[in-house]
Design a protein around this motif. Structure first.
Motif, short mmCIF file in Angstrom:
data_model
loop_
_atom_site.label_atom_id
_atom_site.label_comp_id
_atom_site.label_asym_id
_atom_site.label_seq_id
_atom_site.Cartn_x
_atom_site.Cartn_y
_atom_site.Cartn_z
N PRO A 146 0.80 -1.24 0.00
CA PRO A 146 0.00 0.00 0.00
C PRO A 146 0.83 1.29 0.00
O PRO A 146 0.28 2.36 -0.24
CB PRO A 146 -0.80 -0.11 1.29
N GLY A 147 2.15 1.19 0.28
CA GLY A 147 2.96 2.40 0.30
C GLY A 147 2.96 3.10 -1.05
O GLY A 147 2.82 4.32 -1.13
N HIS A 148 3.12 2.33 -2.11
CA HIS A 148 3.11 2.90 -3.45
C HIS A 148 1.78 3.58 -3.76
O HIS A 148 1.74 4.63 -4.41
CB HIS A 148 3.39 1.80 -4.48
N SER A 149 0.69 3.00 -3.26
CA SER A 149 -0.65 3.54 -3.54
C SER A 149 -0.80 4.95 -3.00
O SER A 149 -1.45 5.80 -3.60
CB SER A 149 -1.72 2.63 -2.96
N ARG A 150 -0.21 5.21 -1.84
CA ARG A 150 -0.29 6.54 -1.24
C ARG A 150 0.36 7.58 -2.14
O ARG A 150 -0.22 8.64 -2.42
CB ARG A 150 0.37 6.53 0.14
N TYR A 151 1.59 7.29 -2.57
CA TYR A 151 2.28 8.24 -3.45
C TYR A 151 1.54 8.38 -4.77
O TYR A 151 1.40 9.49 -5.30
CB TYR A 151 3.71 7.77 -3.71
N ARG A 152 1.08 7.28 -5.30
CA ARG A 152 0.39 7.31 -6.59
C ARG A 152 -0.86 8.18 -6.52
O ARG A 152 -1.14 8.94 -7.44
CB ARG A 152 0.02 5.87 -6.99
N ARG A 153 -1.59 8.04 -5.43
CA ARG A 153 -2.82 8.81 -5.27
C ARG A 153 -2.53 10.31 -5.23
O ARG A 153 -3.23 11.12 -5.86
CB ARG A 153 -3.54 8.38 -3.99
N LEU A 154 -1.48 10.70 -4.50
CA LEU A 154 -1.13 12.12 -4.42
C LEU A 154 -0.67 12.66 -5.77
O LEU A 154 -1.03 13.78 -6.15
CB LEU A 154 -0.01 12.31 -3.38
N LEU A 155 0.10 11.86 -6.50
CA LEU A 155 0.66 12.34 -7.76
C LEU A 155 -0.35 12.31 -8.89
O LEU A 155 -0.28 13.14 -9.81
CB LEU A 155 1.89 11.51 -8.13
N THR A 156 -1.29 11.38 -8.85
CA THR A 156 -2.29 11.31 -9.90
C THR A 156 -3.08 12.61 -9.98
O THR A 156 -3.44 13.07 -11.07
CB THR A 156 -3.24 10.12 -9.67
N GLY A 157 -3.31 13.23 -8.83
CA GLY A 157 -4.03 14.50 -8.81
C GLY A 157 -3.26 15.62 -9.47
O GLY A 157 -3.84 16.64 -9.86
N GLN A 158 -1.94 15.46 -9.59
CA GLN A 158 -1.11 16.47 -10.23
C GLN A 158 -0.94 16.22 -11.74
O GLN A 158 -0.55 17.12 -12.48
CB GLN A 158 0.29 16.49 -9.58
N PHE A 159 -1.22 14.99 -12.18
CA PHE A 159 -0.99 14.61 -13.57
C PHE A 159 -2.29 14.24 -14.28
O PHE A 159 -2.34 13.30 -15.06
CB PHE A 159 -0.02 13.42 -13.66
N THR A 160 -3.36 14.97 -14.03
CA THR A 160 -4.62 14.70 -14.69
C THR A 160 -4.51 15.02 -16.18
O THR A 160 -3.71 15.87 -16.60
CB THR A 160 -5.75 15.55 -14.09
N VAL A 161 -5.32 14.33 -16.99
CA VAL A 161 -5.33 14.58 -18.43
C VAL A 161 -5.68 16.03 -18.70
O VAL A 161 -5.09 16.69 -19.58
CB VAL A 161 -6.32 13.62 -19.13
N ARG A 162 -6.65 16.57 -17.94
CA ARG A 162 -7.06 17.96 -18.14
C ARG A 162 -5.90 18.92 -17.90
O ARG A 162 -5.67 19.85 -18.68
CB ARG A 162 -8.23 18.29 -17.19
N ARG A 163 -5.16 18.70 -16.80
CA ARG A 163 -4.03 19.59 -16.50
C ARG A 163 -2.96 19.48 -17.57
O ARG A 163 -2.36 20.49 -17.96
CB ARG A 163 -3.44 19.26 -15.13
N MET A 164 -2.72 18.26 -18.06
CA MET A 164 -1.71 18.09 -19.09
C MET A 164 -2.11 18.80 -20.38
O MET A 164 -1.29 19.41 -21.06
CB MET A 164 -1.48 16.59 -19.36
N ARG A 165 -3.38 18.73 -20.71
CA ARG A 165 -3.85 19.38 -21.95
C ARG A 165 -3.79 20.90 -21.83
O ARG A 165 -3.61 21.60 -22.83
CB ARG A 165 -5.25 18.91 -22.30
N LEU A 166 -3.92 21.41 -20.61
CA LEU A 166 -3.80 22.85 -20.42
C LEU A 166 -2.37 23.33 -20.71
O LEU A 166 -2.15 24.53 -20.97
CB LEU A 166 -4.19 23.23 -18.99
N LEU A 167 -1.42 22.42 -20.66
CA LEU A 167 -0.03 22.76 -20.93
C LEU A 167 0.28 22.84 -22.43
O LEU A 167 1.37 23.28 -22.81
CB LEU A 167 0.91 21.72 -20.29
N GLU A 168 -0.66 22.40 -23.28
CA GLU A 168 -0.38 22.29 -24.70
C GLU A 168 0.08 23.61 -25.31
O GLU A 168 1.07 23.65 -26.05
CB GLU A 168 -1.61 21.76 -25.45
N SER A 169 -0.64 24.69 -25.04
CA SER A 169 -0.27 25.97 -25.64
C SER A 169 1.11 26.42 -25.18
O SER A 169 1.88 27.01 -25.95
CB SER A 169 -1.32 27.05 -25.31
N ARG A 170 1.44 26.13 -23.91
CA ARG A 170 2.77 26.49 -23.40
C ARG A 170 3.84 25.66 -24.11
O ARG A 170 4.89 26.19 -24.49
CB ARG A 170 2.82 26.25 -21.90
#
Length: 381
Positions: free
Chosen positions: A86-110
């Motif tokens: 479960p240790g990996h799951s904790r980190y994964r859960r926190l980081l998934t919120g930072q790497f959402t598809v929506r957030r990544m697509r917002l970076l496209e113009s940049r």
């Protein structure tokens, strides 16, 4: 067999990987007798089964030079790539919120602006140019710096450290210590002066040590892999002479990811926590399985005419370039966007782009965990 390294062609897997059964016995550098998985089915089975562990202290390394400093100890806090749930799951859960598809697509113009700026600089300087230094390396480096909150002015330092860390031969341990210390100091500054970046956003959830190690993984993986894939893909497209006028870059990126494996020596590996049957073979408790991505992504049972580069291939996305299961690459959507924009912008700006040297003279990274070109001299009309 031993893990083959040399390739007859820079774009093809080593010849000895062809025609192997799904699971083959593999002799590791330390004498361990483990396994090599070479098909999509076997690879997915190993990566998705919780009876296989990613913990680095349980795995044997196929090539001794990939990990300097002797046997591994358990991963330090925050080094999520080498941990299990479960240790990996904790980190994964926190980081998934930072790497959402929506957030990544917002970076496209940049990313488009970053690519255009470097193409302007290439055009102003005039041909020839080293595409690695002028374009393929700075784009993902600048993007991951902005995402993490790492000052881009320090890019020479962390790029040099990253290159040493992923090199199969070199002073990787000292580079790792230097980069970890640098990120540790950056984390402490972010606590007192937070910004709108990933590191600042996680200061309330992770300790300094955890956050420095998380940042280390994301920083190295976030630019080394994409930079190598971008440059190697351009090399392949120029050498293969693929028509690009009507190409869909979204599908072309998937086919390039399938056809070109950059995880050459640093192949994914898992250790069996108990006896597990994979593709009709019994992997005993304690044995390590290494995945050969070059062979897996040319699996003829999954891909029709797998040796051919087909930029419009419909089933290309079945590749395992980003892994599979709970450890599947967090930044895969960002990498796809960077590659799509990077290829499209380059060939639109320089439709007459071509190699400035014979293909045989392009230097390859044959001794690094991340495969690619060391430099790519190009010219244009």
């Amino acid at each position: 067999m031993r893990l083959p390294i040399e390739r007859e062609c820079p774009f093809d897997p080593p010849a000895r990987l062809r025609g192997l059964p799904p699971m083959s016995r593999l002799e590791f550098a330390d004498g361990h007798l483990g396994w090599l998985a070479t098909t999509v089915e076997a690879g997915r089975a190993v990566l998705s089964d919780p009876r296989f562990s990613a913990r680095q202290e349980l795995k044997h390394i196929a090539l001794r030079s990939v990990r300097p400093g002797g046997p591994a100890s358990p991963a330090p806090p925050g080094f999520f790539a080498a941990t299990d749930p479960p240790g990996h799951s904790r980190y994964r859960r926190l980081l998934t919120g930072q790497f959402t598809v929506r957030r990544m697509r917002l970076l496209e113009s940049r990313i488009e602006r970053i690519a255009a700026g470097h193409l302007d600089a290439m055009a102003a300087a005039g041909p020839p140019a080293d595409l690695v230094r002028a374009y393929a390396l700075p784009i993902p480096s600048l993007v991951i710096c902005e995402l993490l909150g790492v000052p881009y002015d320090d890019h020479d330092f962390f790029q040099d450290c990253s290159a040493e860390i992923v090199a199969a031969r070199g002073d990787g341990m000292r580079a790792l210590a230097d980069l970890t210390a640098y990120l540790g100091e950056l984390v402490r500054r972010k606590r007192s002066e937070p910004g709108d970046d990933l590191i600042s956003g996680l200061t309330g959830d992770l300790t300094d040590e955890e956050l420095a190690n998380v940042a280390l993984i994301l920083l190295v993986a976030g630019h080394e892999t994409t930079a190598n894939m971008l440059a190697l893909g351009v090399f392949a497209l120029l050498e293969q002479g693929s028509p690009l006028e009507e190409v869909s870059w979204e599908s072309a990126v998937e086919e390039l990811l399938r056809w070109l494996s950059i995880l050459h020596l640093g192949a994914p590996a898992r250790a069996a926590l108990e006896d597990v049957e994979v593709a009709g073979e019994l992997v005993a408790k304690g044995e390590t399985v290494v995945l050969s991505l070059p062979a897996i992504d040319r699996d003829e049972a999954v891909f029709e005419d797998p040796e051919a580069l087909r930029l419009g291939r419909q089933d290309a996305r079945r590749h395992l370039a980003f892994g599979h299961g709970v450890h599947q690459c967090l930044g895969q959507q960002l990498a796809r966007i960077e590659l799509r924009i990077g290829y499209r912008a380059l060939f639109q700006r320089f439709p007459g782009l071509r190699l400035a040297v014979p293909a045989a003279e392009v230097p390859m990274k044959t001794d690094a965990a991340v495969y690619g070109v060391a430099a790519l001299p190009v010219t244009w009309s």
